[in-house]
Design a protein around this motif. Structure first.
Motif: not given
Length: 61
Positions: A14-21, A28-31
């Motif tokens: 989920a974090l990788h997906s959030a980073l990509a979107n 992005i820094d938080m993720y």
């Protein structure tokens, strides 16, 4: 807080997906910081498994 390996894998995905979107640099820094924490926990768990194999190939038979 104890998280199972399956839950951790889902959270990381989920974090990788959030980073990509995401386009917000703060998000992005938080993720990325959270992903680093997951990888740190994973390394610590591997070091505490209690097993260590040391093979000595220099022994003569």
């Amino acid at each position: 807080m104890n998280i199972s390996k399956d839950d951790q894998a889902i959270l990381e995905q989920a974090l990788h997906s959030a980073l990509a979107n995401s386009t917000d640099y703060n998000e992005i820094d938080m993720y990325e910081q959270l992903l680093k924490k997951f990888s740190t926990v994973e390394v610590e768990n591997k070091q505490l498994d209690g097993f260590r194999y040391d093979y000595d190939d220099s022994s003569s038979t």
